[in-house]
Structure formats: structure tokens, C-alpha cells
Design a protein around this motif. Structure first.
Motif, short mmCIF file in Angstrom:
data_model
loop_
_atom_site.label_atom_id
_atom_site.label_comp_id
_atom_site.label_asym_id
_atom_site.label_seq_id
_atom_site.Cartn_x
_atom_site.Cartn_y
_atom_site.Cartn_z
N ILE A 46 0.85 -1.19 0.00
CA ILE A 46 0.00 0.00 0.00
C ILE A 46 0.89 1.24 0.00
CG2 ILE A 46 -1.73 1.29 1.31
CD1 ILE A 46 -2.71 -1.45 2.36
N GLU A 47 0.55 2.19 -0.86
CA GLU A 47 1.31 3.43 -0.99
C GLU A 47 0.42 4.61 -0.60
OE1 GLU A 47 3.10 6.35 -4.50
OE2 GLU A 47 2.53 4.30 -4.99
N VAL A 48 0.98 5.51 0.20
CA VAL A 48 0.31 6.77 0.53
C VAL A 48 1.28 7.88 0.15
CG1 VAL A 48 -0.70 8.20 2.34
CG2 VAL A 48 -0.94 5.70 2.44
N SER A 49 0.83 8.79 -0.71
CA SER A 49 1.66 9.91 -1.16
C SER A 49 0.98 11.23 -0.84
CB SER A 49 1.89 9.84 -2.68
OG SER A 49 2.58 8.68 -3.02
N GLN A 50 1.79 12.17 -0.37
CA GLN A 50 1.28 13.51 -0.08
C GLN A 50 2.15 14.51 -0.83
OE1 GLN A 50 -1.51 14.81 1.86
NE2 GLN A 50 -0.83 16.39 0.45
N SER A 51 1.53 15.39 -1.60
CA SER A 51 2.25 16.38 -2.40
C SER A 51 1.94 17.79 -1.93
CB SER A 51 1.86 16.26 -3.88
OG SER A 51 2.18 14.99 -4.39
N TYR A 52 2.95 18.65 -2.09
CA TYR A 52 2.78 20.08 -1.84
C TYR A 52 3.10 20.80 -3.13
CZ TYR A 52 2.99 24.72 0.15
OH TYR A 52 2.74 26.05 0.42
N TYR A 53 2.19 21.65 -3.58
CA TYR A 53 2.36 22.42 -4.81
C TYR A 53 2.69 23.86 -4.43
CZ TYR A 53 1.25 25.00 -9.04
OH TYR A 53 1.31 25.84 -10.11
N TRP A 54 3.78 24.39 -5.01
CA TRP A 54 4.20 25.76 -4.73
C TRP A 54 4.26 26.53 -6.05
CZ3 TRP A 54 9.89 27.37 -3.60
CH2 TRP A 54 9.94 28.73 -3.32
N GLN A 55 3.39 27.51 -6.19
CA GLN A 55 3.43 28.37 -7.37
C GLN A 55 4.44 29.47 -7.08
OE1 GLN A 55 -0.14 30.52 -8.46
NE2 GLN A 55 0.59 30.78 -10.54
N ILE A 56 5.64 29.31 -7.60
CA ILE A 56 6.74 30.24 -7.34
C ILE A 56 6.44 31.58 -8.02
CG2 ILE A 56 9.21 30.62 -7.66
CD1 ILE A 56 9.44 27.50 -7.75
N ALA A 57 5.97 31.52 -9.24
CA ALA A 57 5.56 32.70 -10.01
C ALA A 57 4.52 32.22 -11.01
CB ALA A 57 6.77 33.30 -10.73
N ARG A 58 3.96 33.14 -11.79
CA ARG A 58 2.92 32.75 -12.74
C ARG A 58 3.47 31.80 -13.81
NH1 ARG A 58 -1.86 35.15 -12.42
NH2 ARG A 58 -2.38 34.75 -14.59
N ASN A 59 4.80 31.80 -14.01
CA ASN A 59 5.40 30.96 -15.05
C ASN A 59 6.31 29.86 -14.49
OD1 ASN A 59 7.34 32.79 -14.13
ND2 ASN A 59 8.42 32.77 -16.09
N ARG A 60 6.32 29.66 -13.16
CA ARG A 60 7.18 28.64 -12.56
C ARG A 60 6.47 27.99 -11.39
NH1 ARG A 60 11.97 31.03 -10.20
NH2 ARG A 60 10.73 32.91 -10.00
N ASP A 61 6.66 26.66 -11.24
CA ASP A 61 6.08 25.99 -10.08
C ASP A 61 6.93 24.80 -9.68
OD1 ASP A 61 5.30 23.73 -11.66
OD2 ASP A 61 3.39 24.66 -12.13
N LEU A 62 6.70 24.32 -8.46
CA LEU A 62 7.42 23.18 -7.90
C LEU A 62 6.43 22.32 -7.15
CD1 LEU A 62 10.23 21.86 -7.15
CD2 LEU A 62 10.09 23.22 -5.07
#
Length: 195
Positions: A46-62
Motif C-alpha cells: 500500500i502506498e500513501v503519497s502527499q504532495s505540496y504544490y508551490w506556485q513560485i511565479a505565474r510561469n514557474r512551479d514546484l
């Protein structure tokens, strides 16, 4: 918009809580935690994944993700994407510290090593005539991608292509390198193609 007490209802009986759910009224992205991902596989359990999305700028994200498994070592991954005035590119990396799986009956030590995979691709238009396209795929070992169900590929191809196009001519300078993931195949016997 932030939702308080939000729930996801399935089959009119199962109600899963969605704490901290936020959306944008403009249709754009919002930094924050994404909905957790749950999976099951024969190799990892069983896999559990948690992600965090960071919008660095309108043209870049992580996007950074932590994954835990019942039958495998935990893994972290990150994906960086950018859109510039010259073009677009993305870089994705996976990493863990775990023991390698034996291939074709070969004994492998029980020491835990760093294992991972990187995939990057993009295209840049340097001026109206010149452009560069590249794709890089590399893994630390032959079993990492299959162990974590990332890919079933048996070879990873990296390439770079520099092109010049104008009204009277076309020039392409390209090169390829391949990493084999097949057991019993010597990496030194895999060719590299140069311009």
C-alpha cells in the motif's frame, strides 16, 4: 475560496473529509497541499503519497511529494516546471535510500544506497532561426524504475538537438545516449550517437 468541513461522497455512503480544501476563483493555481494519493501494488504494498504544490511565479512551479509504502522504503520526488521568454522546460527527480533488488540471480549486498531517477526535457528558441531541444533520462541502477512502478522501460534515452532553420537552409546537430536497464547487457556495449 476556502472550504471548511468539505467531504468527498462516494456511492452515497462513504464520506471522506477534505480538510483545508482551497480553489481559485480565477481558474489559476493556488499553492498548498494536494489531495493525498492512495495506491496498492504487488511489489510495494500500500502506498500513501502527499504532495505540496508551490506556485513560485505565474510561469514557474514546484511540486514536492513524499511517498510511504508498506513493502518498500519511503521515496521523495520533486518536479520543477518553468516557462520562459525563450521556451519551456521541466525537471523531475525521484530519490530514496534502499537496498537494490538482485537481477538474474546475482547476489546484491544488503547495504542501503542512494537510488534515484532524473528526467528533464525542454525546448528553447534562442532566436528566430536557432533552437535547442533536449531530453535527459538517467537512473542510478537497473531496478529502481520497476521497483517503484515509475516506468517499465528497459532503456533510457537522452538526446540533444540543435537546429537552425531559415528560408534557404536547414541544419540539425543531434546526439543520443542510451542507458540500458536490461539484465545481462553490458552498458559499455551500448553506443552513443554523436553528430
Amino acid at each position: 475560496i476556502t472550504f471548511n468541513g468539505a467531504r468527498l461522497e462516494l456511492f452515497n455512503t462513504i464520506k471522506l473529509p477534505l480538510p483545508g480544501l482551497r480553489i481559485s476563483t480565477e481558474g489559476g493555481s493556488v499553492s498548498g497541499f494536494l489531495v493525498p494519493d492512495f495506491r496498492s501494488s504487488p511489489s510495494n504494498g500500500i502506498e500513501v503519497s502527499q504532495s505540496y504544490y508551490w506556485q513560485i511565479a505565474r510561469n514557474r512551479d514546484l511540486t514536492a511529494t513524499a511517498s510511504v509504502f508498506t513493502d518498500a522504503a519511503p521515496m521523495a520526488s520533486a518536479q520543477y516546471r518553468a516557462l520562459t521568454d525563450k521556451g519551456a522546460y521541466q525537471i523531475t527527480g525521484y530519490g530514496t535510500t534502499s537496498s537494490r533488488i538482485p537481477i538474474a540471480g546475482k547476489a546484491v549486498g544488503s547495504e542501503r544506497d542512494f537510488r534515484g531517477y532524473i528526467f528533464a526535457n525542454g525546448r528553447l528558441q534562442l532566436d528566430p532561426n536557432w533552437s535547442v531541444t533536449a531530453s535527459i533520462r538517467r537512473a542510478t541502477d537497473r531496478t529502481f524504475l520497476r521497483r517503484y512502478d515509475i516506468s517499465r522501460d528497459d532503456r533510457l534515452r537522452s538526446m540533444v538537438d540543435v537546429e537552425r532553420i531559415d528560408s534557404n537552409s536547414y541544419l540539425s546537430i543531434a546526439g543520443w545516449a542510451t542507458q540500458t536497464l536490461r539484465s545481462g547487457v553490458d552498458q559499455g556495449q551500448i553506443p552513443v550517437a554523436l553528430p
